[in-house]
Design a protein around this motif. Structure first.
Motif, PDB file in Angstrom:
ATOM      1  N   THR A 217      -1.346 -21.866  25.308  1.00  0.00           N
ATOM      2  CA  THR A 217      -1.499 -21.664  26.571  1.00  0.00           C
ATOM      3  C   THR A 217      -1.638 -22.667  27.770  1.00  0.00           C
ATOM      4  OG1 THR A 217      -2.902 -19.597  27.059  1.00  0.00           O
ATOM      5  CG2 THR A 217      -0.341 -18.998  26.230  1.00  0.00           C
TER       6      THR A 217
ATOM      7  N   ASP B 278      -0.083 -28.439  26.909  1.00  0.00           N
ATOM      8  CA  ASP B 278       0.721 -29.242  27.210  1.00  0.00           C
ATOM      9  C   ASP B 278       1.084 -29.498  25.954  1.00  0.00           C
ATOM     10  OD1 ASP B 278       2.878 -30.259  28.205  1.00  0.00           O
ATOM     11  OD2 ASP B 278       2.202 -32.055  28.894  1.00  0.00           O
ATOM     12  N   MET B 279       2.285 -28.847  25.282  1.00  0.00           N
ATOM     13  CA  MET B 279       3.445 -28.453  24.172  1.00  0.00           C
ATOM     14  C   MET B 279       4.370 -29.240  23.976  1.00  0.00           C
ATOM     15  SD  MET B 279       0.760 -27.605  22.462  1.00  0.00           S
ATOM     16  CE  MET B 279       2.513 -27.540  20.785  1.00  0.00           C
ATOM     17  N   THR B 280       4.790 -29.612  25.608  1.00  0.00           N
ATOM     18  CA  THR B 280       5.832 -30.787  25.466  1.00  0.00           C
ATOM     19  C   THR B 280       5.318 -31.739  24.889  1.00  0.00           C
ATOM     20  OG1 THR B 280       5.229 -30.812  27.813  1.00  0.00           O
ATOM     21  CG2 THR B 280       6.888 -28.770  27.348  1.00  0.00           C
ATOM     22  N   SER B 281       3.809 -32.619  25.024  1.00  0.00           N
ATOM     23  CA  SER B 281       3.489 -33.721  24.796  1.00  0.00           C
ATOM     24  C   SER B 281       3.628 -33.795  22.783  1.00  0.00           C
ATOM     25  CB  SER B 281       2.004 -33.741  24.653  1.00  0.00           C
ATOM     26  OG  SER B 281       1.330 -34.575  24.430  1.00  0.00           O
ATOM     27  N   SER B 282       4.059 -34.714  22.709  1.00  0.00           N
ATOM     28  CA  SER B 282       4.518 -35.015  21.377  1.00  0.00           C
ATOM     29  C   SER B 282       3.525 -35.267  20.640  1.00  0.00           C
ATOM     30  CB  SER B 282       5.298 -36.269  21.645  1.00  0.00           C
ATOM     31  OG  SER B 282       4.849 -37.935  21.578  1.00  0.00           O
TER      32      SER B 282
ATOM     33  N   ASN C  10      -0.099 -33.671  21.414  1.00  0.00           N
ATOM     34  CA  ASN C  10       0.016 -32.136  20.660  1.00  0.00           C
ATOM     35  C   ASN C  10       0.723 -32.049  19.932  1.00  0.00           C
ATOM     36  OD1 ASN C  10      -2.437 -32.565  22.563  1.00  0.00           O
ATOM     37  ND2 ASN C  10      -0.912 -31.275  24.284  1.00  0.00           N
ATOM     38  N   ILE C  11       1.646 -31.795  19.765  1.00  0.00           N
ATOM     39  CA  ILE C  11       2.430 -31.166  18.749  1.00  0.00           C
ATOM     40  C   ILE C  11       2.519 -31.593  17.037  1.00  0.00           C
ATOM     41  CG2 ILE C  11       4.875 -31.309  18.094  1.00  0.00           C
ATOM     42  CD1 ILE C  11       5.811 -31.093  20.715  1.00  0.00           C
TER      43      ILE C  11
ATOM     44  N   SER D  48      -3.956 -32.294  29.316  1.00  0.00           N
ATOM     45  CA  SER D  48      -2.942 -32.404  28.634  1.00  0.00           C
ATOM     46  C   SER D  48      -3.837 -32.198  26.856  1.00  0.00           C
ATOM     47  CB  SER D  48      -1.871 -32.966  28.243  1.00  0.00           C
ATOM     48  OG  SER D  48      -2.768 -33.959  27.393  1.00  0.00           O
TER      49      SER D  48
END
Length: 580
Positions: free
Chosen positions: A448, A451-455, A457-458, A521
């Protein structure tokens, strides 16, 4: 999960402030209230104690009717009490409950699945950790059984010393900078994934009972989580005109596990009486009967005091030791998160350097002691304790300390351990489906702050999860794939590859610290805001030293140690002792 949602709603109603506690960390609540809160902690950990005891016993191939099962259960419960009392009084000194750690089970299952700890045919009873649902049981002689317990003891002792070293040297702060939420999330997720064979092998014995157990926990703990029952409250006011109405509590949620065990056991008893379950011990459904372990209950004494070395002197297994190292580091990082969450709930942030280091030190020492007692697992902080504090508004560490005393009393009553060890196996399967699912849910919730919108981190999260699963499955399909020419090295490599949690932790740690990304992030800033590194980078130090901080910081001081520090100045150099 439901408690966390309620906490968010309460925060919204109070403009983001945590609900005011009726009893603070250093206060003694009335005895009835303290007993009620303490009993909740013990009840919520009981399912974990039962599951861990079953897995450890079956991995080392202990017969279902062997009294050692009840000894391991009671020793585990005994260490729950000792660790909780020590942690709340001498450790982090917050209302943090200690219990058996699921994190240490996957290495044991990997030892068995890799063929290192197979169980030669000895009789025809059923074993829940067998690789197939039709395997007959497969138990070893007395000497081999104790040998494996002793190897588990020695390996766990050495691995737990790593956690002791982290707390004693103040290296927790350095570790916090490189092990972030991404690594912790991947580790916990793969932990839950590694435990799925336990649910399958327990449930396949008799699926209807396993499904019934799951539904009881699901309905009571999730669907009825918002149904509150009013009981006498925790208010101090005696004036009836101004006395607030009695508070309502989530009784169904809190007692979901005991309710599941009671109802499902009654159903198993009825089905046993009317002849639904087979009487042939070679049939898997035989282990769903309630009369299969009558001999175990009858042969177990009423009272027995657990003691270190009761199963023999510690031995050592290199592969198991290596597998336990990343597990120990993961457990330490998870405990740090529990300290911060508890401190925030009790309005006791920031957590000072000495308390954080001392908490990890105590957990390591208690894990070493737990290994000496032959429990087969370490002790760790329970995140559910934060929810209990939030729901009851009782943040007193003495209430949690009392829960440790209750656990000690139950542990000495060995007949209780024998009864719990005689629980029909499908019930454990049903409970484990929910508990292991919650573990995987907690892993996702750790992200949580990321920043899971970051490529970036994904990619790190996805790769760290998928590659270990692929490697583990490949080794299962091609068992002779690893061949270095050295048998001992082959066993170590096979254990690492077959255990996704180890490989996943290594990959996540490497990628998260080498792929470019800022701290915000990566989810590191929220942790740093609660507890920051000091200028030497060896521990934690508060970013603000206000008058309120000084008064709250006093909560973490060990009694009478300040006088010793004034007399012996060298004690101030220890990272786990309060500075005076």
């Amino acid at each position: 999960m439901e408690q966390a949602k309620e906490l968010v709603e309460d925060n919204t109603k109070t403009n983001g402030k945590l609900p005011v506690l009726e009893y603070d960390v250093a206060e003694w609540p009335p005895i009835p209230i303290a007993l009620a809160v303490a009993f909740q902690h013990v009840v919520l950990c009981m399912g974990a104690v039962v599951t861990v005891t079953y897995v450890v016993s079956d991995v080392v191939c202990i017969s279902p009717n062997d009294p050692i099962r009840s000894q391991i259960f009671c020793s585990s419960l005994f260490m729950v009490g000792v660790a909780t009392i020590t942690q709340t009084w001498l450790g982090v000194r917050l209302p943090v409950f200690q219990g058996p750690s699921f994190t240490f089970l996957p290495p044991l299952l990997a030892m068995k699945s890799s063929g290192t700890w197979t169980c030669p045919l000895h009789n025809s009873e059923y074993n829940i950790t067998s690789n197939t649902s039709t395997d007959a049981v497969i138990y070893v002689d007395e000497g081999t059984k104790y040998t494996r317990l002793n190897q588990l003891q020695g390996s766990l002792i050495l691995a737990s010393l790593v956690e002791v070293l982290l707390g004693a040297t103040g290296a927790v702060g350095i570790l916090q900078r490189i092990i972030g939420p991404i690594t912790i999330s991947v580790t916990i997720f793969l932990l839950g994934f590694s435990l799925y064979p336990v649910s399958i092998q327990c449930s396949v014995i008799y699926w209807p009972i396993a499904i019934l157990s799951t539904l009881i926990v699901l309905i009571s703990g999730v669907y009825l989580a918002h149904v509150k029952v009013k009981i006498p409250g925790c208010s101090r006011r005696t004036d009836s005109k101004h006395q607030s109405p009695p508070p309502a509590y989530n009784i169904f949620n809190i007692f979901a596990i005991p309710l599941c065990i009671s109802l499902a056991w009654i159903v198993c008893f009825i089905l046993t009486r009317i002849g639904v379950f087979p009487t042939d011990p070679t049939e898997p459904a035989y282990m769903a009967r309630t009369d299969t372990r009558t001999e175990l209950i009858e042969s177990t004494p009423w009272f027995l005091w657990p003691y270190p070395g009761q199963f023999g002197a510690p031995d050592f297994n290199l592969g198991l030791f290596i597998a336990l190292i990343p597990v120990t580091l993961s457990s330490a990082m998870e405990s740090i998160g529990d300290y911060l969450a508890t401190g925030k709930t009790c309005d006791a942030l920031p957590v000072p350097v000495h308390a954080m280091n001392r908490g990890i030190l105590i957990e390591g020492l208690m894990s070493v002691l737990s290994a000496f007692f032959g429990t087969g697992h370490a002790t760790t902080s329970y995140s559910i304790g934060v929810s209990i504090v939030t729901l009851t508004k009782v943040g007193s560490r003495y209430a949690v300390l009392l829960s440790g005393v209750i656990a000690l009393i139950l542990a000495v009553f060995v007949k209780f351990g024998a009864v719990m060890s005689a629980m029909p196996v499908p019930i454990i399967g049903g409970i484990s489906m929910i508990s292991i699912g919650i573990v995987m849910g907690l892993a996702i919730s750790t992200l949580t702050t990321v920043d899971m919108t970051s490529s970036r981190n994904i990619s790190v999260v996805g790769i760290s999860i998928f590659i270990p699963i692929i490697c583990s499955e490949t080794l299962n399909r091609y068992p002779n794939m690893v061949n270095t020419g050295n048998a001992e090295l082959d066993r170590v490599l096979e254990l690492i590859i077959s255990f996704p949690m180890i490989l996943g932790t290594i990959i996540a740690l490497l990628l998260d610290n080498t792929v470019k990304g800022d701290k915000q992030s990566r989810g590191l800033l929220p942790i740093i805001n609660d507890v920051t590194l000091n200028h030497q980078g060896t521990g934690f130090e508060s970013p603000k030293r206000t008058r309120h901080y000084a008064s709250r910081n006093h909560l973490y001081d060990i009694p009478y140690v300040s006088k010793l520090c004034n007399r012996y100045k060298s004690l101030n150099c220890l990272p786990f002792i309060q500075n005076v």
